[in-house]
Each structure stands twice: as C-alpha cells, then as structure tokens.
Write a protein that holds these residues in place. Sequence first.
Motif, mmCIF file in Angstrom:
data_model
loop_
_atom_site.group_PDB
_atom_site.id
_atom_site.type_symbol
_atom_site.label_atom_id
_atom_site.label_comp_id
_atom_site.label_asym_id
_atom_site.label_seq_id
_atom_site.Cartn_x
_atom_site.Cartn_y
_atom_site.Cartn_z
ATOM 1 N N LYS A 86 63.367 51.413 20.757
ATOM 2 C CA LYS A 86 62.896 52.631 20.723
ATOM 3 C C LYS A 86 64.072 53.731 21.138
ATOM 4 O O LYS A 86 64.410 54.885 20.525
ATOM 5 N N ASP A 87 64.995 53.444 22.044
ATOM 6 C CA ASP A 87 66.097 54.085 22.491
ATOM 7 C C ASP A 87 67.131 54.389 21.057
ATOM 8 O O ASP A 87 67.497 55.698 20.959
ATOM 9 N N ALA A 88 67.175 53.389 20.369
ATOM 10 C CA ALA A 88 68.305 53.520 19.038
ATOM 11 C C ALA A 88 67.565 54.516 18.278
ATOM 12 O O ALA A 88 68.171 55.217 17.671
ATOM 13 N N MET A 89 66.366 54.309 18.118
ATOM 14 C CA MET A 89 65.478 55.226 17.103
ATOM 15 C C MET A 89 65.714 56.707 17.470
ATOM 16 O O MET A 89 65.737 57.514 16.864
ATOM 17 N N ARG A 90 65.192 56.719 18.851
ATOM 18 C CA ARG A 90 65.315 58.112 19.399
ATOM 19 C C ARG A 90 66.655 58.949 19.522
ATOM 20 O O ARG A 90 66.742 60.079 18.846
ATOM 21 N N ASP A 91 67.611 58.062 19.683
ATOM 22 C CA ASP A 91 69.080 58.558 19.574
ATOM 23 C C ASP A 91 69.199 59.064 18.143
ATOM 24 O O ASP A 91 70.262 60.225 17.976
ATOM 25 N N TYR A 92 69.029 58.272 17.128
ATOM 26 C CA TYR A 92 69.217 58.434 16.014
ATOM 27 C C TYR A 92 68.609 59.842 15.506
ATOM 28 O O TYR A 92 69.262 60.463 14.619
ATOM 29 N N LEU A 128 65.546 55.763 3.893
ATOM 30 C CA LEU A 128 64.010 55.583 4.303
ATOM 31 C C LEU A 128 63.973 54.890 5.402
ATOM 32 O O LEU A 128 64.379 53.732 5.503
ATOM 33 N N ILE A 129 63.224 55.211 6.515
ATOM 34 C CA ILE A 129 63.225 54.605 7.789
ATOM 35 C C ILE A 129 61.514 54.276 7.905
ATOM 36 O O ILE A 129 61.001 55.472 8.032
ATOM 37 N N ILE A 130 61.117 53.107 8.304
ATOM 38 C CA ILE A 130 59.896 52.900 8.522
ATOM 39 C C ILE A 130 59.815 52.385 10.015
ATOM 40 O O ILE A 130 60.344 51.347 10.299
ATOM 41 N N TYR A 131 59.075 52.888 10.839
ATOM 42 C CA TYR A 131 59.282 52.878 12.336
ATOM 43 C C TYR A 131 57.849 52.505 13.006
ATOM 44 O O TYR A 131 57.103 53.346 12.680
ATOM 45 N N THR A 132 57.581 51.476 13.313
ATOM 46 C CA THR A 132 56.532 50.960 13.981
ATOM 47 C C THR A 132 56.360 50.889 15.410
ATOM 48 O O THR A 132 57.459 49.993 15.751
ATOM 49 N N VAL A 133 55.475 51.330 16.248
ATOM 50 C CA VAL A 133 55.437 50.757 17.623
ATOM 51 C C VAL A 133 53.929 50.454 17.881
ATOM 52 O O VAL A 133 53.300 51.261 17.544
ATOM 53 N N ASP A 134 53.779 49.425 18.647
ATOM 54 C CA ASP A 134 52.536 49.196 19.134
ATOM 55 C C ASP A 134 52.709 48.531 20.498
ATOM 56 O O ASP A 134 53.688 48.387 21.095
ATOM 57 N N ASP A 135 51.659 48.084 21.175
ATOM 58 C CA ASP A 135 51.939 47.216 22.375
ATOM 59 C C ASP A 135 52.666 46.110 22.544
ATOM 60 O O ASP A 135 53.247 45.749 23.448
#
Length: 153
Positions: A86-92, A128-135
């Motif tokens: 999550k941090d890496a994606m947010r920073d990117y 293209l970046i596919i980013y998925t987050v769940d619990d």
Amino acid sequence: MKTKIFKIFLPVLLFACSAPAVYAGDMFPELEDRNDVETVFVSKSLISGATAPLGAARRFIGNSLANVESVSVYQSDSKSGMKACKDAMRDYQKQNPGLEVLMRSRDGGDLTLLCGEPIEGSDAYSRLIIYTVDDEDVCIVVLTGRITLSVNG
C-alpha cells in the motif's frame, strides 16, 4: 498465497494479449527483497515463447503478446507486506501526478483500481497498473510497454 497470485496472473496475461508494449522497468524494487511480499516477473522472452501454442487464436490477438516487454506481480497477505505494498503504491501515485485512473471499483472495504501512465501525444500507456486491496491481501500487477486499450492494438 501462490494460488491467489496465479488466479490474478492468468487473466492479466490474457489481457496483455490485446496490449502491444515496448517499455520495461521495475516499478517497485523496494518490494522485491521482502519475505512478506510474493513477486512474479515475466520477461519479454518468456511472453514471446507463450505465443507459439496459440495457433488459430493468433489471428484474433495478432502478434501483440510478442511485443509485451514485461509483467510484474507483487502480492502479500501478511499485515506487514500489505502495508509495504500500500505504501509503495501510494508513494508511486504521489510521485507520478500524470497517472490516470482508468477504472475504480469499491465494494465495502475492497478496492480495485486500474491506472495508466499515458504516453504524451498518443492514446497509449507506458504502464498499466491493476491494484487490488481487500481485508486479506493486496496485489499490484504491472504491465509495461506501449499499451493501448484497443482490442486491435
């Protein structure tokens, strides 16, 4: 964890069949050496070799799969690995203000995001970046190249 990554990777590889590409690069080197983040990298050489068994299907997807430079997958189901992803994606996202959100889907706490880095003066994307987050996990899939969203490439 390995089963989940391949459930995500296979559809992405099929999606890459319709995406011509000519650019490669490791987007998240900070995630590569972590024990709590599973990574998969597929090079152009391996992707190109995967076109041989396609036979007649090749006429529908052309030779676009042979032009894909790379596919990278970063996935974690551990708390620390999920935070790192999550941090890496947010920073990117912060470092790349030109990143376009092409699709966003939120269902409760689950998020799916499709982003693209546009190539100036064209309708193509360098990534293209596919980013998925769940619990339970976080997954980032990166397709690199000169990617168009057209089925005909």
